[in-house]
Design a protein around this motif. Structure first.
Motif, PDB file in Angstrom:
ATOM      1  N   LYS A 160      12.750  48.897 -45.668  1.00 27.79           N
ATOM      2  CA  LYS A 160      11.815  47.836 -45.276  1.00 27.79           C
ATOM      3  C   LYS A 160      12.332  47.114 -44.032  1.00 27.79           C
ATOM      4  O   LYS A 160      11.577  46.867 -43.076  1.00 27.79           O
ATOM      5  CB  LYS A 160      11.638  46.851 -46.423  1.00 27.79           C
ATOM      6  CG  LYS A 160      10.683  45.695 -46.132  1.00 27.79           C
ATOM      7  CD  LYS A 160      10.519  44.818 -47.379  1.00 27.79           C
ATOM      8  CE  LYS A 160       9.522  43.683 -47.131  1.00 27.79           C
ATOM      9  NZ  LYS A 160      10.064  42.691 -46.186  1.00 27.79           N
ATOM     10  N   ALA A 161      13.633  46.797 -44.025  1.00 25.83           N
ATOM     11  CA  ALA A 161      14.227  46.125 -42.868  1.00 25.83           C
ATOM     12  C   ALA A 161      14.206  47.026 -41.637  1.00 25.83           C
ATOM     13  O   ALA A 161      13.946  46.562 -40.516  1.00 25.83           O
ATOM     14  CB  ALA A 161      15.659  45.704 -43.193  1.00 25.83           C
ATOM     15  N   PHE A 162      14.468  48.312 -41.829  1.00 26.77           N
ATOM     16  CA  PHE A 162      14.442  49.269 -40.719  1.00 26.77           C
ATOM     17  C   PHE A 162      13.048  49.331 -40.101  1.00 26.77           C
ATOM     18  O   PHE A 162      12.894  49.299 -38.870  1.00 26.77           O
ATOM     19  CB  PHE A 162      14.868  50.650 -41.229  1.00 26.77           C
ATOM     20  CG  PHE A 162      14.688  51.752 -40.226  1.00 26.77           C
ATOM     21  CD1 PHE A 162      15.506  51.843 -39.111  1.00 26.77           C
ATOM     22  CD2 PHE A 162      13.705  52.720 -40.398  1.00 26.77           C
ATOM     23  CE1 PHE A 162      15.348  52.850 -38.173  1.00 26.77           C
ATOM     24  CE2 PHE A 162      13.536  53.739 -39.474  1.00 26.77           C
ATOM     25  CZ  PHE A 162      14.361  53.805 -38.359  1.00 26.77           C
ATOM     26  N   GLY A 198      12.321  46.370 -37.989  1.00 29.83           N
ATOM     27  CA  GLY A 198      12.933  46.495 -36.671  1.00 29.83           C
ATOM     28  C   GLY A 198      12.120  47.387 -35.752  1.00 29.83           C
ATOM     29  O   GLY A 198      11.931  47.075 -34.564  1.00 29.83           O
ATOM     30  N   LEU A 199      11.617  48.491 -36.284  1.00 26.83           N
ATOM     31  CA  LEU A 199      10.745  49.365 -35.494  1.00 26.83           C
ATOM     32  C   LEU A 199       9.510  48.609 -35.025  1.00 26.83           C
ATOM     33  O   LEU A 199       9.076  48.749 -33.872  1.00 26.83           O
ATOM     34  CB  LEU A 199      10.322  50.577 -36.321  1.00 26.83           C
ATOM     35  CG  LEU A 199      11.304  51.733 -36.448  1.00 26.83           C
ATOM     36  CD1 LEU A 199      10.780  52.753 -37.448  1.00 26.83           C
ATOM     37  CD2 LEU A 199      11.542  52.394 -35.096  1.00 26.83           C
ATOM     38  N   ASN A 218       1.922  55.171 -34.816  1.00 24.93           N
ATOM     39  CA  ASN A 218       2.304  55.765 -33.539  1.00 24.93           C
ATOM     40  C   ASN A 218       3.681  56.432 -33.579  1.00 24.93           C
ATOM     41  O   ASN A 218       4.241  56.767 -32.549  1.00 24.93           O
ATOM     42  CB  ASN A 218       2.240  54.730 -32.411  1.00 24.93           C
ATOM     43  CG  ASN A 218       3.110  53.515 -32.675  1.00 24.93           C
ATOM     44  OD1 ASN A 218       3.725  53.391 -33.740  1.00 24.93           O
ATOM     45  ND2 ASN A 218       3.169  52.597 -31.721  1.00 24.93           N
ATOM     46  N   ILE A 219       4.241  56.598 -34.770  1.00 19.84           N
ATOM     47  CA  ILE A 219       5.439  57.412 -34.960  1.00 19.84           C
ATOM     48  C   ILE A 219       5.336  58.140 -36.301  1.00 19.84           C
ATOM     49  O   ILE A 219       4.599  57.720 -37.195  1.00 19.84           O
ATOM     50  CB  ILE A 219       6.753  56.585 -34.962  1.00 19.84           C
ATOM     51  CG1 ILE A 219       6.680  55.477 -36.016  1.00 19.84           C
ATOM     52  CG2 ILE A 219       7.115  56.072 -33.595  1.00 19.84           C
ATOM     53  CD1 ILE A 219       8.035  54.885 -36.349  1.00 19.84           C
ATOM     54  N   ILE A 241      15.304  48.357 -34.472  1.00 19.35           N
ATOM     55  CA  ILE A 241      15.030  47.866 -33.116  1.00 19.35           C
ATOM     56  C   ILE A 241      15.588  48.838 -32.087  1.00 19.35           C
ATOM     57  O   ILE A 241      14.912  49.192 -31.105  1.00 19.35           O
ATOM     58  CB  ILE A 241      15.637  46.463 -32.920  1.00 19.35           C
ATOM     59  CG1 ILE A 241      14.898  45.434 -33.792  1.00 19.35           C
ATOM     60  CG2 ILE A 241      15.584  46.056 -31.445  1.00 19.35           C
ATOM     61  CD1 ILE A 241      15.550  44.060 -33.795  1.00 19.35           C
ATOM     62  N   TYR A 242      16.817  49.312 -32.311  1.00 21.76           N
ATOM     63  CA  TYR A 242      17.430  50.250 -31.367  1.00 21.76           C
ATOM     64  C   TYR A 242      16.677  51.574 -31.316  1.00 21.76           C
ATOM     65  O   TYR A 242      16.475  52.155 -30.244  1.00 21.76           O
ATOM     66  CB  TYR A 242      18.890  50.488 -31.745  1.00 21.76           C
ATOM     67  CG  TYR A 242      19.874  49.716 -30.875  1.00 21.76           C
ATOM     68  CD1 TYR A 242      19.461  48.620 -30.128  1.00 21.76           C
ATOM     69  CD2 TYR A 242      21.210  50.084 -30.795  1.00 21.76           C
ATOM     70  CE1 TYR A 242      20.357  47.910 -29.335  1.00 21.76           C
ATOM     71  CE2 TYR A 242      22.122  49.390 -30.001  1.00 21.76           C
ATOM     72  CZ  TYR A 242      21.685  48.302 -29.274  1.00 21.76           C
ATOM     73  OH  TYR A 242      22.569  47.614 -28.478  1.00 21.76           O
ATOM     74  N   ALA A 243      16.232  52.068 -32.470  1.00 18.27           N
ATOM     75  CA  ALA A 243      15.456  53.306 -32.478  1.00 18.27           C
ATOM     76  C   ALA A 243      14.185  53.137 -31.656  1.00 18.27           C
ATOM     77  O   ALA A 243      13.794  54.033 -30.887  1.00 18.27           O
ATOM     78  CB  ALA A 243      15.119  53.710 -33.909  1.00 18.27           C
TER      79      ALA A 243
END
Length: 326
Positions: free
Chosen positions: A46-48, A51-52, A62-63, A275-277
């Motif tokens: 959920k957190a990941f 971030g996305l 869109n992914i 976020i980084y991804a």
């Protein structure tokens, strides 16, 4: 050219162009590899995804994301990472610790990898440096591995009269040796003796707690490892059954009825990995993204568990806690 021939040519051209217009645009693919199964990763996923979303991406919109799970068996990670790399994703996210990050690094040197781990990525050989990672990797690291010795100090604060403590380590973890070294240094400073118990098999958990009880150790200290973190409910139940005070890295342990936990905030590190991804998908290069350090470390204590174990949490320990479960 006769009229019938002209119509045939036009019709053939339409047959070629219409299917192309009907096909949906391809979306970027993220490969996600984790050391466990999806269920215990629910809050982290959920957190990941949050971030996305901050980077403008949503799964199914869109992914696309393909997942690979090792079910707690670290020896499966290299094959899973290789399979994921063969799918040619735009980015691979290796979450949940150093074993996943190292497996992903071995699988590809061309696909960008965003890792999420608790250890030192430089010491483990994952990246060249924190500020300039180099190569195809970057990511997020918390302090969970580095604070293992602090767990022993908290346990000694709880039972200051104890002269011996038991340590539980996963021998298949790449950070096991460094954590044991740090714990031994802490034990020497405290003047206590350590008994090291090793396991990477949940079937040995009963015997592990039984050994700690028979050793009359002042408490059981778990090293940082996803294998233990994601088995918090079973560990909490065994600690209660055998009457052994214990401390782990994951807040899931005291929430499940265990005594204490001390470690990094996993939801924060997974959000930053997301976020980084997203930034990678937006065109940034891993070499230009320094490894982020999650500096927030949490101490959870469970007063009800302390009462069941017959121990009294000192006021100093309670006042140091970020969360006190009553």
């Amino acid at each position: 050219m006769r009229r019938r021939d002209i119509l045939t040519v036009i019709g053939g051209a339409a047959a070629l162009t219409l299917p192309l217009r009907a096909q949906p645009l391809a979306v970027p693919l993220i490969g996600y590899i984790g050391p466990e199964s999806p269920e215990p990763f629910t809050s982290r996923l959920k957190a990941f995804r949050e971030g996305l979303s901050e980077s403008g991406f949503a799964e199914g919109r869109n992914i696309a994301i393909e997942y690979r799970w090792a079910q707690g068996q670290y020896n499966r990670l290299p094959a899973l990472a290789a399979d994921l790399a063969s799918r040619k994703p735009a980015v691979i996210v290796a979450a949940g610790g150093a074993p996943a990050a190292l497996a992903a690094k071995s699988a590809t040197s061309s696909i960008t990898i965003v890792f999420e781990m608790g250890g030192d990525p430089v010491a483990l050989g994952v990246v060249d440096s924190l500020s300039r990672p180099g190569g195809n990797l970057t990511g997020v690291s918390s302090l969970s591995v580095e604070v293992s010795r602090k767990r022993l100090e908290f346990m000694h604060e709880l039972v200051p009269s104890a002269t011996e403590f038991a340590i539980v380590s996963n021998p298949t973890s790449p950070t096991a040796d460094s954590q044991l070294k740090n714990l031994q240094a802490a034990a020497d400073a405290l003047g206590v003796r350590l008994h090291v118990l090793t396991t990477s098999d949940e079937r040995e958990f009963d015997a592990m707690f039984s050994s700690a009880s028979q050793l009359r150790a002042g408490g059981l200290v778990f090293t940082s490892d996803p294998y233990f973190a994601f088995r918090s409910q079973r560990l909490a139940a065994l600690a209660t059954r055998y009457g052994v005070p214990a401390i782990t890295q994951s807040r899931d342990f005291p929430i499940a009825g265990g005594l204490m936990s001390y470690g990094g905030d996993f939801t924060q590190s997974h959000r930053r990995a997301g976020i980084y991804a997203g930034r990678i998908l937006n065109g940034e290069k891993p070499a230009d993204l320094p490894v982020q350090l999650v500096t927030k470390v949490e101490l959870f204590v469970n007063l009800k568990a302390a009462g069941a174990l017959g121990v009294t949490l000192p006021p100093s320990l309670i006042s140091s806690a970020d969360v006190v479960i009553e």
